[in-house]
Design a protein around this motif. Sequence first.
Motif, PDB file in Angstrom:
ATOM      1  N   VAL A 120      33.716  -1.740 -25.592  1.00 30.78           N
ATOM      2  CA  VAL A 120      32.517  -0.918 -25.396  1.00 30.78           C
ATOM      3  C   VAL A 120      31.698  -1.422 -24.223  1.00 30.78           C
ATOM      4  O   VAL A 120      31.427  -2.618 -24.108  1.00 30.78           O
ATOM      5  CB  VAL A 120      31.636  -0.920 -26.672  1.00 30.78           C
ATOM      6  N   VAL A 121      31.315  -0.486 -23.343  1.00 33.12           N
ATOM      7  CA  VAL A 121      30.412  -0.806 -22.234  1.00 33.12           C
ATOM      8  C   VAL A 121      29.132  -0.003 -22.421  1.00 33.12           C
ATOM      9  O   VAL A 121      29.189   1.201 -22.670  1.00 33.12           O
ATOM     10  CB  VAL A 121      31.067  -0.479 -20.875  1.00 33.12           C
ATOM     11  N   TYR A 122      27.995  -0.685 -22.334  1.00 42.92           N
ATOM     12  CA  TYR A 122      26.703  -0.022 -22.491  1.00 42.92           C
ATOM     13  C   TYR A 122      25.975  -0.107 -21.159  1.00 42.92           C
ATOM     14  O   TYR A 122      25.686  -1.193 -20.676  1.00 42.92           O
ATOM     15  CB  TYR A 122      25.906  -0.738 -23.584  1.00 42.92           C
ATOM     16  N   ILE A 123      25.732   1.055 -20.538  1.00 46.83           N
ATOM     17  CA  ILE A 123      25.038   1.069 -19.252  1.00 46.83           C
ATOM     18  C   ILE A 123      23.627   1.585 -19.477  1.00 46.83           C
ATOM     19  O   ILE A 123      23.447   2.714 -19.947  1.00 46.83           O
ATOM     20  CB  ILE A 123      25.744   2.003 -18.244  1.00 46.83           C
ATOM     21  N   SER A 124      22.642   0.782 -19.168  1.00 47.35           N
ATOM     22  CA  SER A 124      21.270   1.234 -19.316  1.00 47.35           C
ATOM     23  C   SER A 124      20.687   1.532 -17.943  1.00 47.35           C
ATOM     24  O   SER A 124      20.760   0.713 -17.035  1.00 47.35           O
ATOM     25  CB  SER A 124      20.429   0.172 -20.012  1.00 47.35           C
ATOM     26  N   GLY A 125      20.145   2.727 -17.787  1.00 49.13           N
ATOM     27  CA  GLY A 125      19.494   3.073 -16.531  1.00 49.13           C
ATOM     28  C   GLY A 125      18.001   2.958 -16.663  1.00 49.13           C
ATOM     29  O   GLY A 125      17.252   3.231 -15.728  1.00 49.13           O
ATOM     30  N   GLU A 126      17.522   2.586 -17.848  1.00 51.21           N
ATOM     31  CA  GLU A 126      16.083   2.610 -18.109  1.00 51.21           C
ATOM     32  C   GLU A 126      15.504   1.237 -18.345  1.00 51.21           C
ATOM     33  O   GLU A 126      14.367   0.973 -17.985  1.00 51.21           O
ATOM     34  CB  GLU A 126      15.810   3.462 -19.357  1.00 51.21           C
ATOM     35  N   GLU A 151      22.217  -0.120 -14.468  1.00 51.42           N
ATOM     36  CA  GLU A 151      22.558   0.530 -13.200  1.00 51.42           C
ATOM     37  C   GLU A 151      22.243   2.012 -13.284  1.00 51.42           C
ATOM     38  O   GLU A 151      22.283   2.598 -14.367  1.00 51.42           O
ATOM     39  CB  GLU A 151      24.069   0.343 -12.906  1.00 51.42           C
ATOM     40  N   THR A 152      21.914   2.616 -12.138  1.00 50.10           N
ATOM     41  CA  THR A 152      21.714   4.065 -12.108  1.00 50.10           C
ATOM     42  C   THR A 152      22.632   4.737 -11.104  1.00 50.10           C
ATOM     43  O   THR A 152      22.744   5.957 -11.112  1.00 50.10           O
ATOM     44  CB  THR A 152      20.252   4.408 -11.735  1.00 50.10           C
ATOM     45  N   ASN A 153      23.274   3.958 -10.237  1.00 49.49           N
ATOM     46  CA  ASN A 153      24.137   4.552  -9.224  1.00 49.49           C
ATOM     47  C   ASN A 153      25.470   4.972  -9.839  1.00 49.49           C
ATOM     48  O   ASN A 153      26.252   4.148 -10.301  1.00 49.49           O
ATOM     49  CB  ASN A 153      24.373   3.535  -8.097  1.00 49.49           C
ATOM     50  N   LEU A 154      25.698   6.282  -9.842  1.00 48.42           N
ATOM     51  CA  LEU A 154      26.861   6.833 -10.524  1.00 48.42           C
ATOM     52  C   LEU A 154      28.181   6.325  -9.948  1.00 48.42           C
ATOM     53  O   LEU A 154      29.121   6.029 -10.675  1.00 48.42           O
ATOM     54  CB  LEU A 154      26.804   8.359 -10.426  1.00 48.42           C
ATOM     55  N   ARG A 155      28.226   6.185  -8.603  1.00 47.57           N
ATOM     56  CA  ARG A 155      29.455   5.730  -7.962  1.00 47.57           C
ATOM     57  C   ARG A 155      29.818   4.314  -8.444  1.00 47.57           C
ATOM     58  O   ARG A 155      30.962   4.040  -8.794  1.00 47.57           O
ATOM     59  CB  ARG A 155      29.268   5.751  -6.430  1.00 47.57           C
ATOM     60  N   ASP A 156      28.810   3.442  -8.499  1.00 42.99           N
ATOM     61  CA  ASP A 156      29.058   2.079  -8.971  1.00 42.99           C
ATOM     62  C   ASP A 156      29.472   2.070 -10.445  1.00 42.99           C
ATOM     63  O   ASP A 156      30.342   1.304 -10.859  1.00 42.99           O
ATOM     64  CB  ASP A 156      27.805   1.212  -8.793  1.00 42.99           C
ATOM     65  N   ILE A 157      28.838   2.928 -11.212  1.00 44.85           N
ATOM     66  CA  ILE A 157      29.153   2.975 -12.650  1.00 44.85           C
ATOM     67  C   ILE A 157      30.592   3.432 -12.857  1.00 44.85           C
ATOM     68  O   ILE A 157      31.351   2.824 -13.615  1.00 44.85           O
ATOM     69  CB  ILE A 157      28.162   3.905 -13.389  1.00 44.85           C
ATOM     70  N   LEU A 158      30.985   4.506 -12.139  1.00 44.28           N
ATOM     71  CA  LEU A 158      32.355   5.017 -12.302  1.00 44.28           C
ATOM     72  C   LEU A 158      33.374   3.975 -11.862  1.00 44.28           C
ATOM     73  O   LEU A 158      34.408   3.801 -12.504  1.00 44.28           O
ATOM     74  CB  LEU A 158      32.528   6.323 -11.526  1.00 44.28           C
TER      75      LEU A 158
END
Length: 455
Positions: A120-126, A151-158
């Motif tokens: 599981v990866v949890y990405i928080s943008g807030e 992170e909020t940058n979609l490219r980095d997240i993907l």
Amino acid sequence: MAKAAARFVCQKCGAVTNKWAGRCDGCGEWNSIVEETPLAQGPAGKSLGQSRGRKLPLTDLSTKEAPPPRTACKIDELDRVLGGGLVPSSAVLVGGDPGIGKSTLLLQAAAAFARVGLKVVYISGEEASAQVRLRAQRLGLQDAPVKLATETNLRDILTTLDEEKPDLAIIDSIQTMWADNVDSTPGSVSQVRAAAHELTSFAKRRGCAVVLVGHVTKEGNLAGPRVVEHMVDTVLYFEGERGHQFRILRSVKNRFGPADEIGVFEMTGGGLAEVSNPSALFLAERGTPAPGSVVFSGIEGTRPVLVEFQALVAPSPHSQPRRSVVGWDGSRLAMILAVLESRCGIPFAGLDVYLNVAGGMRVAEPAADLAVAAALLSAREDAALPPETVVFGEISLSGALRPVGQTENRLKEAAKLGFSTAIVPRGGKARGGKAMKLTQMSDLAGFVGEVFGAG
Ligand code: TYD
Ligand code: MG
């Protein structure tokens, strides 16, 4: 708009002309030329134009498909709402008001899924990672093997997800995501759509389930979760009243399970706790039966749930009396008031009407009509219903009562919670028993006469 030039195609050799002819110039065949309608019309580049695509192989419906493999996280209230667990490569949207507890729920879900073996990866943008870690500590989840990033940058997240290859990625929230190819601010409709589209297609391509968190927004300049509802497989809303500790997770769309299923939670100091017997909880604050209070035996998804309707009817100081509803449909209330007025001769003109579902629950079933009518009458007449009574049934505009589905389940749940009488429409499959006395009614006027003595 200019009409696209006609196209004539020889069905034998495929030669294309712009004029019909009896004989094909290409192969010499007679009567083989047919006008072909273009796929689309419109300016070039804006429509599909005239070029044709590949013909798709079509299959029939009888091919056997195995049900999707699911992973249950052992938080039963969540698993049930998902339709029995999380489906791989599915996209789930969890919407709700800011501050209702979405991040808390998803951190708990992340830990639970990680503990049953998912990556599981949890990405928080807030929130900063430290904040998420603090919350995890508060929830006692600091040891769960969840990977975390802010992170909020979609490219980095993907890119990260592509390399990590998790089974489940949680994106909190979709409104903070930013796709650098879209020329507008994060949170705008086009950014939210683009980010959701990229993430859901990533889910399908890479076999990673994706959960998107979406805040329900009141202002127009921030896109709400509704704009991505059509892109995802499952839409869940987390709802509840701020002042109450109950939270309800409701599935409004589910491609892999039943919609309208609910999971009930209680917000505690240590996070969300499951409530496996919601009826007992919703009725907990009820004392001795008071005028205006009626218990409704409802069905939420696959489960019966008892809730209390409360009504208050008081002389109105205004020329336009108030009609105020919490937890039930306002236009349905107007309809029931109209039926009471014109079919039973009980006027509500000049009276303020307040209707509330106790505990912050929201009821959408027409089966609650009779309970609403009973609460309104009980409040207006200042007379309580007999104790230990549950009520359900649909009211039609003629004033007739219609039987509703799952009568047996409703009665069983009521009996389990100590109710001994049920007022129900005549004609349903209901059968009383030792534990439950049934009062069956065929119309609303009869109900008024029987329960409130002629109104
Ligand atoms: P949060 O999950 O941050 O809401 P959302 O992500 O939907 O905006 O929850 C915020 C509220 O929950 C906050 O007011 C504090 C409360 N809360 C508790 O009562 N107990 C807890 O254990 C946690 C973590 C939060
Ligand atoms: Mg949050």
